[in-house]
Scaffold this active site. Structure first.
Site, PDB file in Angstrom:
ATOM      1  N   TRP A 104      60.352   6.979  19.382  1.00 21.02           N
ATOM      2  CA  TRP A 104      61.572   7.742  19.657  1.00 21.02           C
ATOM      3  C   TRP A 104      61.386   8.661  20.854  1.00 21.02           C
ATOM      4  CZ3 TRP A 104      64.768   4.835  17.592  1.00 21.02           C
ATOM      5  CH2 TRP A 104      64.490   4.218  16.352  1.00 21.02           C
ATOM      6  N   ASP A 174      64.078  16.454  18.090  1.00 21.84           N
ATOM      7  CA  ASP A 174      64.711  15.338  17.390  1.00 21.84           C
ATOM      8  C   ASP A 174      64.230  15.423  15.943  1.00 21.84           C
ATOM      9  OD1 ASP A 174      65.416  12.915  16.247  1.00 21.84           O
ATOM     10  OD2 ASP A 174      64.527  11.674  17.814  1.00 21.84           O
ATOM     11  N   LYS A 198      69.499   9.811   7.035  1.00 20.45           N
ATOM     12  CA  LYS A 198      68.257   9.925   6.279  1.00 20.45           C
ATOM     13  C   LYS A 198      68.344  11.046   5.238  1.00 20.45           C
ATOM     14  CE  LYS A 198      65.926   8.195  10.388  1.00 20.45           C
ATOM     15  NZ  LYS A 198      65.509   6.858   9.967  1.00 20.45           N
TER      16      LYS A 198
END
Length: 368
Positions: A104, A174, A198
């Site tokens: 990511w 993030d 999530k």
């Protein structure tokens, strides 16, 4: 009706708290006497604006967001934020510092390079990202526009349990895979972003928490949909938002508050992770976690099955197949690292961890 719920270890979209799903089911056809679903009503109606306020106030209260920050809800997932952050926060002639810890941050680097020079302040790529950089390994630029980090790495199973000292440079995090899983001080960050799928609800909503002064950095010639200030000014209603996802976010925030807030949530997550890691470490080498112990994630637990000194992919495939038959879903590791992975977000209860550990112990007894 709920007798056939499985134990859900999917990495995302992931488990949603059962009380939240039940509440949504109760209100699905007729929301608060309106005679329609949340998905059917106008996003400009007073009924939906009240839902939006519940979601935003819920985030503010649960996370303790200071008044000098804005909370906005956008679309495009965390992946769009890899572009929006540099578009809005990059400064002419200044570098963006990025701490490289996996897939990511690699994607974030690719997008950031389109807008500014990127300094890789530290990386553990040579070790397949099985640990985080140590504080002394991080070499930051004194006058960087901002520092980018990923607080939890879903694929590689690492998580920061500390924060880098950025010497006043805004820290962008993030937090897609550990948002609202633990207590945190929002004031230590310039910007936080997270996809909802999530710990916050279903996919389709992205939460952004940004310090108000940073939102004013963006060039006003930037397309309106890509400016944070647009969403701030319009209270996340510049265009039609994902109304049902926002409603589910509101319910999830209320559930967190009703179950003790982030302090209690963190305690449950620590207990769950400890149970699973103890089972792995106590398996006499049958299961092994490749992640540096100090950097292990509480949200995504990666492990391999060994026969002797070699990871056994055949046994791992057998494990996943038998686990699915036993009602344990989502345990196959990410394709880039292989092995097994249990994603144990907020909505995954201790009962699911206990069921997984019991299965693991039985599998090891039969195949060890």
């Amino acid at each position: 009706m709920f007798d056939h719920r499985i134990h859900n270890f999917n990495a995302g979209p992931a488990a949603i708290p059962l009380p939240v799903l039940k509440k949504a089911q109760e209100e699905f056809l007729n929301f608060k006497g309106t005679g329609m679903s949340v998905m059917e009503m106008s996003h400009r109606s007073k009924e939906f604006e009240a839902v939006l306020a519940r979601a935003l106030d819920g985030v503010k209260n649960v996370m303790g967001v200071p008044d000098d920050y804005s909370i906005i809800l956008v679309q495009g997932g965390a992946s769009l934020q890899f572009s929006m952050v540099p578009m809005n926060l990059a400064l002419p002639g200044k570098k963006i510092d990025l701490i490289q810890t996996g897939a990511w941050t690699q994607k974030a680097e690719k997008e950031a390079k389109k807008h500014a020079e990127v300094n890789i302040a530290a990386t553990t790529e040579s070790e397949n990202f099985m640990r985080l950089p140590r504080p002394e390994e991080i070499k930051l630029t004194a006058d960087a526009a901002y520092v980018h980090m990923c607080s939890n790495n879903t694929i590689f199973g690492t998580e920061y349990h500390w924060l880098p000292d950025t010497k006043g440079v805004p820290l962008v995090a993030d937090m897609s895979s550990n948002i609202c899983s633990r207590e945190l001080d929002v004031s230590k960050y310039g910007l936080i972003f997270a996809g909802a799928q999530k710990n916050l609800g279903p996919s389709g909503v992205t939460l952004v928490i940004v310090r108000k002064d940073l939102a004013e950095r963006a060039d006003k010639k930037l397309p309106s949909m890509l400016q944070y200030r647009t969403y701030i000014a319009e209270n996340s209603l510049y265009n039609t938002p994902p109304t049902f996802g926002i409603y589910m976010l509101a319910l999830t925030m209320e559930h967190i508050q009703e179950t003790g807030g982030l302090k209690a949530t963190e305690a449950r997550n620590v207990a769950k992770a400890n149970t699973l890691y103890e089972a792995i470490d106590g398996s006499k080498g049958f299961y092994r976690c490749p992640v540096n112990k100090a950097d292990r994630s509480r949200m995504n637990v990666n492990y391999r099955i060994y026969k002797g000194d070699t990871a056994n992919e055949d046994l791992e495939k057998q494990f996943v197949k038998e686990a699915e038959a036993a009602g344990l879903a989502g345990l196959k590791g990410h394709r880039s690292v292989g092995g097994l992975r249990a994603s144990i977000y907020n909505a995954v209860g201790q009962d699911s961890i206990n069921a997984l550990v019991a299965f693991m112990n039985d599998f090891a007894r039969k195949n060890g």
